[in-house]
Design an enzyme around this catalytic site. Structure first.
Site, PDB file in Angstrom:
ATOM      1  CG  HIS A   1      -1.788  -1.140   1.387  1.00  0.00           C
ATOM      2  ND1 HIS A   1      -2.621  -1.573   0.378  1.00  0.00           N
ATOM      3  CD2 HIS A   1      -1.981  -2.001   2.421  1.00  0.00           C
ATOM      4  CE1 HIS A   1      -3.297  -2.635   0.801  1.00  0.00           C
ATOM      5  NE2 HIS A   1      -2.912  -2.924   2.018  1.00  0.00           N
TER       6      HIS A   1
ATOM      7  CG  HIS B   1      -0.192   8.488   0.870  1.00  0.00           C
ATOM      8  ND1 HIS B   1      -1.002   7.384   0.825  1.00  0.00           N
ATOM      9  CD2 HIS B   1       0.046   8.725   2.192  1.00  0.00           C
ATOM     10  CE1 HIS B   1      -1.256   6.967   2.062  1.00  0.00           C
ATOM     11  NE2 HIS B   1      -0.626   7.764   2.914  1.00  0.00           N
TER      12      HIS B   1
ATOM     13  CG  HIS C   1       2.847   5.896   5.442  1.00  0.00           C
ATOM     14  ND1 HIS C   1       2.449   5.921   6.751  1.00  0.00           N
ATOM     15  CD2 HIS C   1       1.833   6.470   4.740  1.00  0.00           C
ATOM     16  CE1 HIS C   1       1.250   6.467   6.841  1.00  0.00           C
ATOM     17  NE2 HIS C   1       0.851   6.814   5.631  1.00  0.00           N
TER      18      HIS C   1
HETATM   19 ZN   LIG Z   1      -0.749   7.860   4.918  1.00  0.00          ZN
END
Ligand SMILES: [Zn+2]
Length: 252
Positions: A93, A120, A118
């Site tokens: 993801h 995106h 993380h």
């Molecule tokens: Zn996030």
């Protein structure tokens, strides 16, 4: 239910032919119960599992388009990031960097410990209708399990040194992780840390609400090659579309 999850996780480990470097629960987390493309894409998250109902029923969901700011004289957030990273993993993801315990921020008089960050692509939150090529989420949790996420936007420009170090170790395949030792993660943050603030949710299932969102106003940069490298490793955009702001105020 729990046993099933463990068995599912274990069989995934077997299918992927991984070594014991991933625990069953990590493998389980990497399994595509939900996704950004295909039948389990964001518009369907709320129907995939009863536990994900907030993804469709929630009214304080993230991400959002940040606009119509209310002046609130926000105080500076004390960042006390002392510890470094331990590993970098690709969970299918996102690509996530796990942090050793001991790095904190303080919000509303509560200490939140940095757990991981993380990325995106493109950004999940928009600012005044503008999307960015990359957004980092620094996920913090309090002792009581409350969450605070600091979001940092990246725009195309100079190469980013910290991302250079991370991308070098970034696992190319979902379910893989690599040891990563970066002593000071603070260097990824800009010196100027004015921010917007609102209440929101996790941007991934189960879309839990009650998350304190802090979006750093000033974007930092990364190069075109760095954007492309991350996009290629992900293989698809990994942003949830913007959600309704509803009755929320976004303060600055
Ligand atoms: Zn996030």
């Amino acid at each position: 239910m729990k046993i099933n999850s463990v068995v599912e996780g274990l069989s995934l480990v077997l299918i992927l032919g991984l070594t014991s470097s991933l625990t069953a629960s990590e493998a389980e987390h990497g399994k595509a119960h939900w996704s950004y493309t295909g039948e389990s894409l964001p518009a369907h998250w709320g129907e995939l599992k009863p536990e994900f109902h907030t993804c469709k029923d929630g009214v304080n969901q993230s991400p959002i388009n940040l606009t119509g700011f209310v002046d609130a004289n926000l105080t500076e957030i004390p960042f006390d990031y002392k510890t470094g990273s331990t590993e970098i993993l690709n969970n299918g993801h996102s690509v996530q960097v796990n942090i050793a315990s001991g790095s904190t921020i303080e919000v509303d008089g509560i200490k939140f410990e940095l757990k991981q960050f993380h990325f995106h692509t493109p950004s999940e939150n928009n600012i005044n209708g503008k999307s960015f090529p990359l957004e980092a989420h620094f996920v913090h949790a309090s002792k009581d399990g409350e969450l605070a996420v600091v979001a940092l936007m990246f725009e195309e420009g100079d190469e980013n040194k910290m991302l250079g170090q991370l991308w070098e170790k970034m696992p190319m395949k979902a379910g893989e992780k690599t040891k990563l030792e970066i002593a000071d993660v603070t260097t990824i943050l800009p010196k100027e840390r004015d921010y917007y603030r609102f209440n929101g949710s996790l941007t991934t299932p189960p879309c839990t609400e009650g998350v304190r969102w802090i979006v750093v106003k000033k974007p930092t940069t990364l190069s075109k090659a760095q954007i492309e490298k991350f996009a290629k490793v992900m293989g698809h955009p990994n942003n949830r579309p913007v959600q309704g702001t509803n009755a929320r105020m976004i303060v600055e």
